[in-house]
Design an enzyme around this catalytic site. Structure first.
Site, PDB file in Angstrom:
ATOM      1  N   ASN A   9       0.876  -1.175   0.000  1.00  0.00           N
ATOM      2  CA  ASN A   9       0.000   0.000   0.000  1.00  0.00           C
ATOM      3  C   ASN A   9       0.913   1.224   0.000  1.00  0.00           C
ATOM      4  OD1 ASN A   9      -1.808   2.028   0.384  1.00  0.00           O
ATOM      5  ND2 ASN A   9      -2.423   1.412   2.464  1.00  0.00           N
ATOM      6  N   LYS A  11       0.067   4.216  -0.329  1.00  0.00           N
ATOM      7  CA  LYS A  11      -0.617   5.400   0.210  1.00  0.00           C
ATOM      8  C   LYS A  11      -0.383   6.586  -0.739  1.00  0.00           C
ATOM      9  CE  LYS A  11      -0.234   3.340   4.741  1.00  0.00           C
ATOM     10  NZ  LYS A  11      -0.126   3.493   6.183  1.00  0.00           N
ATOM     11  N   HIS A  95      -9.569   1.382   4.906  1.00  0.00           N
ATOM     12  CA  HIS A  95      -8.300   1.588   5.620  1.00  0.00           C
ATOM     13  C   HIS A  95      -8.523   2.576   6.762  1.00  0.00           C
ATOM     14  CE1 HIS A  95      -4.178   2.715   6.476  1.00  0.00           C
ATOM     15  NE2 HIS A  95      -3.813   1.596   5.866  1.00  0.00           N
ATOM     16  N   GLY A 175       2.570   2.646  10.829  1.00  0.00           N
ATOM     17  CA  GLY A 175       3.533   3.729  10.665  1.00  0.00           C
ATOM     18  C   GLY A 175       4.248   4.135  11.944  1.00  0.00           C
ATOM     19  N   SER A 214       3.597  -1.692  10.477  1.00  0.00           N
ATOM     20  CA  SER A 214       5.040  -1.743  10.744  1.00  0.00           C
ATOM     21  C   SER A 214       5.679  -3.090  10.415  1.00  0.00           C
ATOM     22  CB  SER A 214       5.328  -1.350  12.204  1.00  0.00           C
ATOM     23  OG  SER A 214       4.901  -0.017  12.446  1.00  0.00           O
TER      24      SER A 214
HETATM   25  P1  13P Z   1       3.106   0.689   7.665  1.00  0.00           P
HETATM   26  O1  13P Z   1       3.607  -0.617   7.098  1.00  0.00           O
HETATM   27  O2  13P Z   1       3.839   1.880   7.147  1.00  0.00           O
HETATM   28  O3  13P Z   1       3.008   0.650   9.152  1.00  0.00           O
HETATM   29  O4  13P Z   1       1.609   0.870   7.115  1.00  0.00           O
HETATM   30  C1  13P Z   1       0.717  -0.166   7.261  1.00  0.00           C
HETATM   31  C2  13P Z   1      -0.506   0.145   6.486  1.00  0.00           C
HETATM   32  O5  13P Z   1      -1.262   1.029   6.834  1.00  0.00           O
HETATM   33  C3  13P Z   1      -0.741  -0.626   5.261  1.00  0.00           C
HETATM   34  O6  13P Z   1      -2.021  -0.431   4.776  1.00  0.00           O
END
Ligand code: 13P
Length: 257
Positions: A9, A11, A95, A175, A214
């Protein structure tokens, strides 16, 4: 047997040029990987181009969001039909960032999940509690509400519904660099599967459940080594070719050892 599934993802990261650069290297890095479905969900602006660049690779394309209607006066929105036509296979729904910043509630997520399934897209339905809810031991209650909120009264045969993918993403782990432990994630994945069993007995064993929050190449095996966890939804660690390829190779090597 449920095939392992690793989903990137991205984002709101990577311009089309940056996405193209990623695709110049990444497919080579994961060449020869088998038995793992690999999906990339870029921003909308890179979907068409990635569809072309993925053509001779084992990679699959996913979107990060969609509207529930097929077309209409919804300025700024993208429909499931549009995604389907350009070769999108998966779509992330619900999400926690969409729940938090864009007001998506269980009713909206229900409409999107239904629309995705009806249009032949595979929804990756995200579920997860925040830190306060975990602290007050409400994780199961929250997840049950999210799961049934999204899937209850979906007017579809189980055959279609079993395409759905669940992603357990505890909000406090996203995150932050602080993932859930493998045991915590496995406990929740087991709980989600038991909820599925209650309502849709035939489907429960087929649905893939991912962990997200994470995840990186060092910790991925803690999760994919658990019986109810079938892969991961990866944010930050999917942005660099080498770290994402490393993570996928770690899962691949697990299967061989
Ligand atoms: P991270 O891997 O950056 O923690 O993000 C996870 C996430 O939200 C995936 O959709």
């Amino acid at each position: 047997m449920r095939e392992k599934l690793i989903v990137a993802n991205w984002k709101m990261n990577k311009t089309p040029l940056e996405a193209e650069e990623f695709m110049q290297h990444f497919p080579k890095e994961v060449k020869g990987i088998s038995g793992i479905e690999m999906v990339i969900c870029p921003p909308f602006t890179s979907l068409v181009q990635l569809a072309t660049l993925m053509r001779d690779t084992a990679l699959m394309l996913g979107a990060q969001n969609m509207h529930w209607e097929k077309e209409g006066a919804y300025t700024g929105e993208i429909s499931p039909l549009m995604l389907k036509e350009i070769g999108v296979k998966y779509v992330i729904i619900g999400h926690s960032e969409r729940r938090k910043y864009f007001g998506e509630n269980n009713a909206i997520i229900h409409k999107k999940t239904t629309a995705a399934l009806n249009c032949g897209l595979i929804p990756i339905l995200c579920l997860g509690e925040n830190s306060e809810e975990r602290r007050s031991k409400e994780t199961e209650k929250v997840l049950k509400k999210q799961l049934f909120g999204a899937l209850d009264e979906i007017d579809l045969e189980e055959e279609k519904l079993c395409n759905i993918v669940l992603a357990y993403e505890p909000v406090w782990a996203i995150g932050t660099g602080t993932p859930a432990s493998g045991d915590e994630a496995a406990e929740v994945a087991g709980y989600l599967r038991s909820l599925l069993k209650e309502k849709w007995s035939a489907l429960a064993g087929n649905v893939r459940i991912l962990y997200g929050g994470s995840v990186n190449r060092e910790n991925i095996s803690e999760f994919t080594g658990k019986k109810d966890i079938d892969g991961a939804l990866v944010g930050g660690s999917s942005l660099k070719e080498s770290s994402f390829a490393g993570l996928i190779k770690a899962v691949f090597n697990e299967g061989r050892s």
